[in-house]
Motif scaffolding. Sequence first.
Motif, PDB file in Angstrom:
ATOM      1  N   GLY A  92       0.822  -1.214   0.000  1.00  0.00           N
ATOM      2  CA  GLY A  92       0.000   0.000   0.000  1.00  0.00           C
ATOM      3  C   GLY A  92       0.852   1.258   0.000  1.00  0.00           C
ATOM      4  N   VAL A  95       2.342   1.719  -3.440  1.00  0.00           N
ATOM      5  CA  VAL A  95       1.361   2.275  -4.386  1.00  0.00           C
ATOM      6  C   VAL A  95       1.231   3.775  -4.162  1.00  0.00           C
ATOM      7  CG1 VAL A  95      -1.077   2.313  -5.051  1.00  0.00           C
ATOM      8  CG2 VAL A  95       0.050   0.126  -4.644  1.00  0.00           C
ATOM      9  N   PHE A 100       2.994   1.082  -9.367  1.00  0.00           N
ATOM     10  CA  PHE A 100       1.812   0.230  -9.440  1.00  0.00           C
ATOM     11  C   PHE A 100       2.119  -1.002 -10.263  1.00  0.00           C
ATOM     12  CE2 PHE A 100      -2.321  -1.305 -10.458  1.00  0.00           C
ATOM     13  CZ  PHE A 100      -3.175  -0.818  -9.490  1.00  0.00           C
ATOM     14  N   ILE A 109     -11.086  -8.018 -10.577  1.00  0.00           N
ATOM     15  CA  ILE A 109     -12.053  -8.557  -9.625  1.00  0.00           C
ATOM     16  C   ILE A 109     -13.302  -8.914 -10.429  1.00  0.00           C
ATOM     17  CG2 ILE A 109     -13.321  -8.178  -7.478  1.00  0.00           C
ATOM     18  CD1 ILE A 109     -10.256  -8.079  -7.154  1.00  0.00           C
ATOM     19  N   MET A 112     -17.100  -7.950  -9.849  1.00  0.00           N
ATOM     20  CA  MET A 112     -17.445  -6.529  -9.807  1.00  0.00           C
ATOM     21  C   MET A 112     -17.574  -6.022 -11.238  1.00  0.00           C
ATOM     22  SD  MET A 112     -15.000  -4.696  -7.107  1.00  0.00           S
ATOM     23  CE  MET A 112     -14.913  -5.177  -5.407  1.00  0.00           C
ATOM     24  N   GLU A 116     -16.643  -0.507 -11.047  1.00  0.00           N
ATOM     25  CA  GLU A 116     -16.205  -0.742  -9.664  1.00  0.00           C
ATOM     26  C   GLU A 116     -14.724  -1.078  -9.615  1.00  0.00           C
ATOM     27  OE1 GLU A 116     -20.271  -2.348  -7.501  1.00  0.00           O
ATOM     28  OE2 GLU A 116     -19.130  -3.739  -8.720  1.00  0.00           O
ATOM     29  N   ARG A 119     -12.912   2.150  -9.783  1.00  0.00           N
ATOM     30  CA  ARG A 119     -12.951   2.871  -8.499  1.00  0.00           C
ATOM     31  C   ARG A 119     -11.976   2.250  -7.501  1.00  0.00           C
ATOM     32  NH1 ARG A 119     -18.727   2.061  -7.075  1.00  0.00           N
ATOM     33  NH2 ARG A 119     -18.078   2.669  -4.990  1.00  0.00           N
ATOM     34  N   LEU A 120     -11.892   0.931  -7.563  1.00  0.00           N
ATOM     35  CA  LEU A 120     -10.986   0.216  -6.681  1.00  0.00           C
ATOM     36  C   LEU A 120      -9.533   0.612  -6.946  1.00  0.00           C
ATOM     37  CD1 LEU A 120     -11.426  -1.948  -4.573  1.00  0.00           C
ATOM     38  CD2 LEU A 120     -11.179  -3.660  -6.357  1.00  0.00           C
ATOM     39  N   HIS A 123      -8.118   3.303  -4.859  1.00  0.00           N
ATOM     40  CA  HIS A 123      -8.254   3.065  -3.423  1.00  0.00           C
ATOM     41  C   HIS A 123      -7.354   3.955  -2.563  1.00  0.00           C
ATOM     42  CE1 HIS A 123      -9.198   0.754   0.185  1.00  0.00           C
ATOM     43  NE2 HIS A 123      -7.914   0.828   0.482  1.00  0.00           N
ATOM     44  N   THR A 124      -6.159   4.243  -3.057  1.00  0.00           N
ATOM     45  CA  THR A 124      -5.224   5.014  -2.227  1.00  0.00           C
ATOM     46  C   THR A 124      -5.441   6.529  -2.345  1.00  0.00           C
ATOM     47  OG1 THR A 124      -3.673   4.804  -4.052  1.00  0.00           O
ATOM     48  CG2 THR A 124      -3.376   3.298  -2.199  1.00  0.00           C
TER      49      THR A 124
ATOM     50  N   LYS B 165     -21.644  -1.403  -2.146  1.00  0.00           N
ATOM     51  CA  LYS B 165     -21.757  -0.891  -3.516  1.00  0.00           C
ATOM     52  C   LYS B 165     -20.996   0.433  -3.644  1.00  0.00           C
ATOM     53  CE  LYS B 165     -23.975  -1.636  -7.461  1.00  0.00           C
ATOM     54  NZ  LYS B 165     -22.944  -2.358  -8.171  1.00  0.00           N
ATOM     55  N   PHE B 166     -21.084   1.256  -2.628  1.00  0.00           N
ATOM     56  CA  PHE B 166     -20.611   2.625  -2.823  1.00  0.00           C
ATOM     57  C   PHE B 166     -19.417   3.053  -1.986  1.00  0.00           C
ATOM     58  CE2 PHE B 166     -25.106   2.665  -4.130  1.00  0.00           C
ATOM     59  CZ  PHE B 166     -24.900   3.014  -5.454  1.00  0.00           C
ATOM     60  N   SER B 167     -19.201   2.452  -0.824  1.00  0.00           N
ATOM     61  CA  SER B 167     -18.106   2.969  -0.010  1.00  0.00           C
ATOM     62  C   SER B 167     -16.785   2.354  -0.449  1.00  0.00           C
ATOM     63  CB  SER B 167     -18.355   2.677   1.465  1.00  0.00           C
ATOM     64  OG  SER B 167     -18.007   1.347   1.740  1.00  0.00           O
ATOM     65  N   LYS B 168     -15.740   3.091  -0.206  1.00  0.00           N
ATOM     66  CA  LYS B 168     -14.402   2.641  -0.574  1.00  0.00           C
ATOM     67  C   LYS B 168     -14.030   1.372   0.200  1.00  0.00           C
ATOM     68  CE  LYS B 168     -10.654   5.548  -1.274  1.00  0.00           C
ATOM     69  NZ  LYS B 168      -9.691   6.539  -0.781  1.00  0.00           N
ATOM     70  N   LEU B 171     -15.925  -1.698  -1.140  1.00  0.00           N
ATOM     71  CA  LEU B 171     -15.309  -2.221  -2.366  1.00  0.00           C
ATOM     72  C   LEU B 171     -14.035  -2.984  -2.019  1.00  0.00           C
ATOM     73  CD1 LEU B 171     -15.409   0.507  -5.175  1.00  0.00           C
ATOM     74  CD2 LEU B 171     -16.744  -1.590  -5.011  1.00  0.00           C
ATOM     75  N   ALA B 172     -13.246  -2.403  -1.126  1.00  0.00           N
ATOM     76  CA  ALA B 172     -11.986  -3.048  -0.742  1.00  0.00           C
ATOM     77  C   ALA B 172     -12.264  -4.410  -0.102  1.00  0.00           C
ATOM     78  CB  ALA B 172     -11.215  -2.156   0.222  1.00  0.00           C
ATOM     79  N   ARG B 174     -14.892  -6.370  -0.687  1.00  0.00           N
ATOM     80  CA  ARG B 174     -15.295  -7.317  -1.744  1.00  0.00           C
ATOM     81  C   ARG B 174     -14.083  -7.776  -2.530  1.00  0.00           C
ATOM     82  NH1 ARG B 174     -19.474  -4.050  -5.044  1.00  0.00           N
ATOM     83  NH2 ARG B 174     -19.419  -5.810  -6.489  1.00  0.00           N
ATOM     84  N   ALA B 175     -13.184  -6.837  -2.831  1.00  0.00           N
ATOM     85  CA  ALA B 175     -11.989  -7.195  -3.592  1.00  0.00           C
ATOM     86  C   ALA B 175     -11.149  -8.187  -2.807  1.00  0.00           C
ATOM     87  CB  ALA B 175     -11.180  -5.946  -3.919  1.00  0.00           C
ATOM     88  N   PHE B 178     -12.564 -11.575  -2.951  1.00  0.00           N
ATOM     89  CA  PHE B 178     -12.423 -12.250  -4.248  1.00  0.00           C
ATOM     90  C   PHE B 178     -10.982 -12.657  -4.521  1.00  0.00           C
ATOM     91  CE2 PHE B 178     -11.868 -12.564  -8.806  1.00  0.00           C
ATOM     92  CZ  PHE B 178     -12.925 -13.388  -9.143  1.00  0.00           C
ATOM     93  N   ASP B 179     -10.040 -11.759  -4.249  1.00  0.00           N
ATOM     94  CA  ASP B 179      -8.640 -12.040  -4.578  1.00  0.00           C
ATOM     95  C   ASP B 179      -7.765 -11.171  -3.681  1.00  0.00           C
ATOM     96  OD1 ASP B 179      -6.069 -12.181  -5.648  1.00  0.00           O
ATOM     97  OD2 ASP B 179      -6.763 -12.203  -7.720  1.00  0.00           O
ATOM     98  N   GLN B 184      -4.356  -6.353  -2.535  1.00  0.00           N
ATOM     99  CA  GLN B 184      -3.153  -5.737  -1.968  1.00  0.00           C
ATOM    100  C   GLN B 184      -2.352  -5.001  -3.040  1.00  0.00           C
ATOM    101  OE1 GLN B 184      -2.301  -9.539   0.031  1.00  0.00           O
ATOM    102  NE2 GLN B 184      -1.449  -8.291   1.667  1.00  0.00           N
ATOM    103  N   LEU B 186      -3.498  -3.296  -5.252  1.00  0.00           N
ATOM    104  CA  LEU B 186      -4.143  -2.000  -5.489  1.00  0.00           C
ATOM    105  C   LEU B 186      -3.949  -1.065  -4.301  1.00  0.00           C
ATOM    106  CD1 LEU B 186      -7.501  -3.442  -6.844  1.00  0.00           C
ATOM    107  CD2 LEU B 186      -5.514  -2.755  -8.167  1.00  0.00           C
ATOM    108  N   GLY B 187      -3.271  -1.553  -3.287  1.00  0.00           N
ATOM    109  CA  GLY B 187      -3.011  -0.720  -2.121  1.00  0.00           C
ATOM    110  C   GLY B 187      -3.983  -0.947  -0.974  1.00  0.00           C
ATOM    111  N   VAL B 188      -4.849  -1.962  -1.098  1.00  0.00           N
ATOM    112  CA  VAL B 188      -5.786  -2.266  -0.018  1.00  0.00           C
ATOM    113  C   VAL B 188      -5.017  -2.897   1.137  1.00  0.00           C
ATOM    114  CG1 VAL B 188      -7.724  -3.740   0.647  1.00  0.00           C
ATOM    115  CG2 VAL B 188      -7.748  -2.574  -1.562  1.00  0.00           C
ATOM    116  N   SER B 189      -5.281  -2.424   2.346  1.00  0.00           N
ATOM    117  CA  SER B 189      -4.659  -3.029   3.513  1.00  0.00           C
ATOM    118  C   SER B 189      -5.556  -4.151   4.011  1.00  0.00           C
ATOM    119  CB  SER B 189      -4.466  -1.978   4.606  1.00  0.00           C
ATOM    120  OG  SER B 189      -4.402  -2.626   5.855  1.00  0.00           O
TER     121      SER B 189
END
Lengths: 276, 299
Positions: A92, A95, A100, A109, A112, A116, A119-120, A123-124, B165-168, B171-172, B174-175, B178-179, B184, B186-189
Amino acid sequence: MTAAMAEGAAETAPPLLSVNNIEVVYNDVILVLRGLSLEVPKGEIIALLGANGAGKSTTLKAISGLLKTEDGEVTRGSISYDGETINGLDPGAIVRKGIFQVMEGRRIIQDMTAHENLRLGAHTRRDRAGIAADIERVYAYFPRLKERTGLAGYLSGGEQQMLAIGRALMAKPKLILMDEPSMGLSPLLVREVFGIIEQLNRDLGITILLVEQNARMALEAASYGYIMENGKVVLDGTAEQLKSNEDVKEFYLGGGGGERRSFKNLKSFKRRKRWL
Amino acid sequence: MENLRLDFLYQLMLTGLIIGTLYGVVGMSFVLIYKASKVINMAQGEFLLIGAWICWYFLIEYQLPFWIGFPLTLIVMMVFGIVLQVVVLRPLIGEPIISVIMVTIGLSIVFQALMKWLFGVSPQPYPQIFASPTVDVLGAQIRTVYVLSIVVSLVIVGGFAWFFKFSKMGLAMRATAFDQQAAQSLGVSVKSVFAMSWAISAMVSSVAGIVVGVVNSVSSDLSFFGIKVFPAVILGGLDSIIGAVVGGIIIGLLEHFAVYVDLYAGIGNLQQIVPFYVLVIILMIKPYGLFGTRDIERV
Ligand SMILES: Nc1ncnc2c1ncn2[C@@H]1O[C@H](COP(=O)(O)OP(=O)(O)O)[C@@H](O)[C@H]1O
Ligand SMILES: [Mg+2]
């Protein structure tokens, strides 16, 4: 001559990314990279080539920090980006610094929508308005994505690759690490994807480290290339130098003479003539 | 006589629907943890228990009005969920999932004992919260707390839909489900996703705990209510949030219908058993549930 010039330029402006003699170990025991070094100057497309299992993806994961997610570790050497050492940081954080990685196999994903997924990609970021505007900008690059409102899993391979690239753009990266973007695509789509990569580099000034099995296409797009074998760089040079190198021609550009060798022969041939 | 019993059936089904929605809400919070981290939280029932005791404590010891004590409980439970994840579960990331599940069984026992130690073993009733304990819904007498419950449940279900559906963060999550590695990249913690899933799960479960506590008073029976969530989520499919709600409603309706059948059959306690018969039957004929993803067995 050209190499000397490149070196001269490198001395005046330090490269955006430099990987210095790194060693990577998975699960504390499996040594995969053994003293790998490479440099990526700002604004360039640099190719990283090599056979399956050479350690190309591992190199990218070492840079992006994703190594951690596979129980891998940089045990020696350093990676510096924009003057800072970045090995050891979380993915993170990396990124956020502007690097990236578009992973091998695109890793969309699938449950989605394309929107979406985009938008993902942001994220940062925190600037809502900027994100919305950038989604439209990505759609301008890839108009087909805008038409697809269903789940991303139903997109074609080419569309998924474009979505993966679009998703990367959403993070506003300075350096994209692109892992085998041509994988599984038809020749026509490969051409299209490479066109896009060159366009991103030219129009947006994004620096790209491009990992490919398709050496021919990669050396068309790149200015400089590294060839890896067994966790090390065994040859590097400008794209022109590599394209005219006899060994590269034989191994990666599909044999100079045009006659086909059987896979078996090719393998033993390779064994005899490896660089190290 | 005949007529009276149909009235009774109507009332039962209405109650079943409301209780079923509560199962659904707890089911959603169970599925949330499962989806994010593949952990089957055997201590979900205790989340109800803890939430109900904390709210009870606010209302009795601090004499807070319900409309303050209730949201305050939710905040405490959210913090509780985060702390639980960070202190107990985070160090276990990377361990085999079965060990983590064993740890949640341990947690459930510890929480049971802790609640008995802190609040005693006898059931404690909630104070009178609503001016009138029942309201008339199209001819059926329904407890006021159930009306509140269905409203809160709908708000929670709607909130989940919006969140994912809408919050960051949604989404993180759900992502990540899924995977994980792609998320990670994408920068998701993943750490905060896991902590968030436990926080929301604890918070939402406690709502159910409070409602049931108001109806039946607070006691360790509450975690039995939590156990009924297993049939609900297995029916709906372990990894489906919508499935949890649908499964919960079906279980709620079935067990209350069982009360009606029992009236004639005279078996006694049919209501308690029916959900688990459903569980066994579902596992035999449709192991992935109504909405579950097939490949979850790979885990
Ligand atoms: N997560 C991992 N754990 C253990 N070994 C790995 C892991 N990932 C890759 N390797 C090993 O490292 C070597 C290089 O892999 P990789 O970097 O994926 O090569 P490339 O991308 O060049 O095909 C291979 O021998 C592979 O088996
Ligand atoms: Mg690879």
